[in-house]
Write a protein that holds these residues in place. Structure first.
Motif, PDB file in Angstrom:
ATOM      1  N   THR A  85       0.814  -0.764   0.120  1.00 54.47           N
ATOM      2  CA  THR A  85      -0.032   0.121  -0.100  1.00 54.47           C
ATOM      3  C   THR A  85       0.946   1.306  -0.125  1.00 54.47           C
ATOM      4  O   THR A  85       0.883   2.499  -0.602  1.00 54.47           O
ATOM      5  N   ILE A  86       2.197   1.213   1.095  1.00 57.08           N
ATOM      6  CA  ILE A  86       2.900   2.439   0.726  1.00 57.08           C
ATOM      7  C   ILE A  86       3.317   2.511  -0.544  1.00 57.08           C
ATOM      8  O   ILE A  86       3.138   4.237  -0.554  1.00 57.08           O
ATOM      9  N   LYS A  87       3.691   1.276  -1.133  1.00 61.35           N
ATOM     10  CA  LYS A  87       4.254   1.311  -2.779  1.00 61.35           C
ATOM     11  C   LYS A  87       3.277   2.278  -3.507  1.00 61.35           C
ATOM     12  O   LYS A  87       3.220   3.201  -4.483  1.00 61.35           O
ATOM     13  N   PHE A  88       2.258   1.564  -3.623  1.00 64.84           N
ATOM     14  CA  PHE A  88       0.830   2.101  -4.274  1.00 64.84           C
ATOM     15  C   PHE A  88       1.200   3.648  -4.410  1.00 64.84           C
ATOM     16  O   PHE A  88       0.281   4.506  -5.117  1.00 64.84           O
ATOM     17  N   THR A  89       0.501   4.268  -3.162  1.00 65.23           N
ATOM     18  CA  THR A  89       0.355   5.318  -2.193  1.00 65.23           C
ATOM     19  C   THR A  89       1.097   6.503  -3.019  1.00 65.23           C
ATOM     20  O   THR A  89       0.807   7.525  -3.517  1.00 65.23           O
ATOM     21  N   SER A  90       2.669   5.351  -3.146  1.00 62.21           N
ATOM     22  CA  SER A  90       3.973   7.178  -2.388  1.00 62.21           C
ATOM     23  C   SER A  90       3.705   6.846  -5.032  1.00 62.21           C
ATOM     24  O   SER A  90       3.254   8.068  -5.523  1.00 62.21           O
ATOM     25  N   ASP A  91       3.470   6.218  -5.226  1.00 61.57           N
ATOM     26  CA  ASP A  91       3.194   6.089  -7.177  1.00 61.57           C
ATOM     27  C   ASP A  91       1.861   6.852  -7.736  1.00 61.57           C
ATOM     28  O   ASP A  91       1.714   8.030  -8.317  1.00 61.57           O
ATOM     29  N   ASN A  92       1.120   6.667  -7.042  1.00 64.94           N
ATOM     30  CA  ASN A  92       0.150   8.263  -6.870  1.00 64.94           C
ATOM     31  C   ASN A  92       0.158   9.193  -6.415  1.00 64.94           C
ATOM     32  O   ASN A  92      -1.026   9.861  -7.099  1.00 64.94           O
TER      33      ASN A  92
END
Length: 228
Positions: free
Chosen positions: A174-181
């Motif tokens: 989720t950290i990776k997903f939010t960072s990309d977004n």
């Protein structure tokens, strides 16, 4: 020596040019929501690391108080699961979509298990993990019964049995997903600004912008318990 500005100025969302532009405000909110969620999950990552250390430590060296270890682990477990779950349930902030985050990872089943803990055990009471079965004392001589409210309470301490490794993987994904977004959302916001809005931002004097638009200034600060 060259001085670099590493912070910038607060986004002037209250200025008329922006306050009257719903597209900009929507995109601004998305950026801020994603950053809040990302920060919450990075803190949660640290909390899970702490929980894993407590669970695997020598219990006798933690605190010499009966049951303290179990109670501490349970408290941390509830806090971590509720923090995790609220970001997939929020009504006032951007709501994360699990299928987008965990697609192709094999973590969706464990995510749904965590959400079940949050929704049906920790936040509400649908599971029977915490359940009382009333016991009674028999008194046939006086033709009565007497309730024993302290008889048989079933309380499951789930922390030690939780798969903390998979929990950590869900959080890190989720950290990776939010960072990309966050990067994509910032680009969309920047591209939606008009020439007048850009010129207005570039014309702002730093001290004025900090005093007028930063929400942590005393005159701008809201009660933390106020609705969004």
């Amino acid at each position: 020596m060259t001085v670099h500005d590493l912070i910038g100025i607060p986004f002037p969302h209250k200025a008329p040019l922006f306050a009257s532009d719903p597209t900009v405000l929507d995109r601004l909110k998305r950026v801020e929501d994603l950053i809040e969620i990302h920060n919450e999950f990075t803190s949660l990552e640290d909390q899970i690391g702490s929980a894993q250390k407590i669970i695997t430590c020598d219990r006798e060296k933690l605190f010499d108080v009966a049951g303290f270890h179990l109670l501490l682990v349970q408290a941390i477990t509830v806090g971590c699961v509720v923090t995790y779950g609220k970001n997939f349930k929020s009504s006032a902030r951007l709501k994360l979509e699990a299928r987008k985050i965990f697609r192709g990872t094999g973590l969706l089943i464990f995510h749904e298990f965590l959400m079940g803990l949050r929704d049906k055990w920790f936040a509400h009471q649908e599971y029977v993990g915490d359940k009382h079965h009333l016991f009674i004392f028999q008194d046939p001589l006086n033709r009565r019964i007497i309730c024993n409210p302290h008889g048989a309470h079933h309380h499951v301490m789930i922390g030690d049995g939780l798969d903390w490794d998979d929990f950590l993987l869900c959080v890190q994904r989720t950290i990776k997903f939010t960072s990309d977004n966050i990067s994509r959302a910032c680009s969309r916001l920047e591209q939606s600004l008009s020439v007048d809005q850009i010129d207005f931002i570039n014309s702002l004097e730093r001290s004025y912008a900090m005093n007028e638009y930063w929400d942590q200034q005393p005159k701008n600060r809201r009660d933390p318990f106020e609705s969004r």
